[in-house]
Enzyme design. Sequence first.
Site, PDB file in Angstrom:
ATOM      1  N   GLY A 210       0.863  -1.184   0.000  1.00  0.00           N
ATOM      2  CA  GLY A 210       0.000   0.000   0.000  1.00  0.00           C
ATOM      3  C   GLY A 210       0.897   1.231   0.000  1.00  0.00           C
TER       4      GLY A 210
ATOM      5  N   SER B 249       1.484   4.904   0.047  1.00  0.00           N
ATOM      6  CA  SER B 249       0.621   6.037   0.409  1.00  0.00           C
ATOM      7  C   SER B 249       1.188   7.372  -0.038  1.00  0.00           C
ATOM      8  CB  SER B 249       0.462   6.069   1.930  1.00  0.00           C
ATOM      9  OG  SER B 249       1.721   6.359   2.514  1.00  0.00           O
TER      10      SER B 249
ATOM     11  N   CYS C 191      -7.276   9.531   8.555  1.00  0.00           N
ATOM     12  CA  CYS C 191      -6.440   8.651   7.734  1.00  0.00           C
ATOM     13  C   CYS C 191      -6.897   8.641   6.293  1.00  0.00           C
ATOM     14  CB  CYS C 191      -6.474   7.231   8.300  1.00  0.00           C
ATOM     15  SG  CYS C 191      -7.994   6.364   7.956  1.00  0.00           S
TER      16      CYS C 191
ATOM     17  N   CYS D 241     -10.110   2.090   9.668  1.00  0.00           N
ATOM     18  CA  CYS D 241      -9.570   2.125   8.312  1.00  0.00           C
ATOM     19  C   CYS D 241      -8.694   0.893   8.056  1.00  0.00           C
ATOM     20  CB  CYS D 241      -8.758   3.405   8.144  1.00  0.00           C
ATOM     21  SG  CYS D 241      -8.021   3.558   6.531  1.00  0.00           S
TER      22      CYS D 241
ATOM     23  N   GLY E 281       3.419   0.221   5.670  1.00  0.00           N
ATOM     24  CA  GLY E 281       4.503   0.900   6.372  1.00  0.00           C
ATOM     25  C   GLY E 281       4.195   1.151   7.830  1.00  0.00           C
TER      26      GLY E 281
ATOM     27  N   VAL F  63       6.993   8.369   3.493  1.00  0.00           N
ATOM     28  CA  VAL F  63       8.323   7.749   3.541  1.00  0.00           C
ATOM     29  C   VAL F  63       8.253   6.298   4.030  1.00  0.00           C
ATOM     30  CG1 VAL F  63       8.860   8.625   5.865  1.00  0.00           C
ATOM     31  CG2 VAL F  63      10.728   8.094   4.282  1.00  0.00           C
TER      32      VAL F  63
END
Length: 395
Positions: free
Chosen positions: A7, A9, A200, A100, A124, A12
């Site tokens: 995923g 986003s 989020c 989420c 992450g 970092v």
Amino acid sequence: MKRVVVGLSGGVDSSVTAYLLKEQGYEVIGLFMKNWHDDSVTISNECPWLEDSNDAMIVAEKLGIPFQTVDLSEEYKERIVDYMFNEYERGRTPNPDVLCNREIKFDVFMKIALSLGADYVATGHYCRKGEIEKDGKKVYQLLAGKDSNKDQSYFLCQLSQEQLSKTLFPIGELTKPEVREIATEQGLVTADKKDSQGLCFIGKVRLPEFLQQKLKPKEGDIVEVPSGNLHYQRNIPVFDSKEAELAFFAEKFSYSPEDGKVVGKHQGAHYFTKGQRKGLNVGGTVEPLFVIDTDVDENIIYTGQGKEHPGLFRRTIFVNNDELHWIREDLQLNEDESMNVKARIRYRQPLQDAVLYRVSSGMYIDFKTPQSAITEGQFVAWYQDDELVGSGVIS
């Protein structure tokens, strides 16, 4: 070569996640989730998803991995946003980040990833996954991240064994500075990008403004309850059972306007949450005012002076059976059983000593020291050492 869908986003953490997996020899695919595009409920120039998806694409190009965007906004609206409005209307404070993860990233998104032939989904998150054998069966563990300052296991407290079995958390062994260092060394565009704040899904939208789109402002009173109020001097009875004692300490104070004096006006009780200090706009008190309770039916906010106000504290919370969740199903308690744990009622709260007591209607979590601003609708998560074993919605 196992296939992993990351995923991506545009931050970092997920960028370094993709890089590490590629280094470990996985076949990596980057997928950006677009969760929101209803401009009627956001301040659209503040919604950074375009910039984020662009950054995610640049990272994928740099790493030489395939990349695509999936639009999950319909599922998002249904499962997260509608639920949020509904909870706020009931006077509860939901945690959209936990939801989420349970409903979108590790359900809808995971199904898409598996349909692309993925063996795993990776995110992450700063947490780790463990694996043990018990009675000849594989059991997956959700462990705290090595960086105690960034540990995000709490946000994943609603995951199941099934979801964990197909998940990887490559940065769980690293600290945030180490992650940034790797990103800088690899020349990733996200290396110095600030962590995203806010909900989020809708980026930088401020919650009260978001809620105002659906929950109309309605003026009501702010009542200040003095710390010497009779509520706080109640006699503790002799209990005939442990359950009666827990029920007594779990019961929240119920206030009426006569318990204090009106010190100001607000624009809607459902915009406020327990423990909140900002946004009350009442001056002239010796110590700042904190919200100690909200009554959405009567549209009244009850407040008290100072963060040590007795109205903020409670020692015991209750979780109903239908909102109780065990990641470690093999450890769940039967009726009348108890378990010593460490627990937290919000992200980044230091873990607190507590005892779980299972009763027929649900479970009590009894803390060794009273907790401040216990908020209905939020999640309580409990741990054994650094393993998160279960969670529930505070009722």
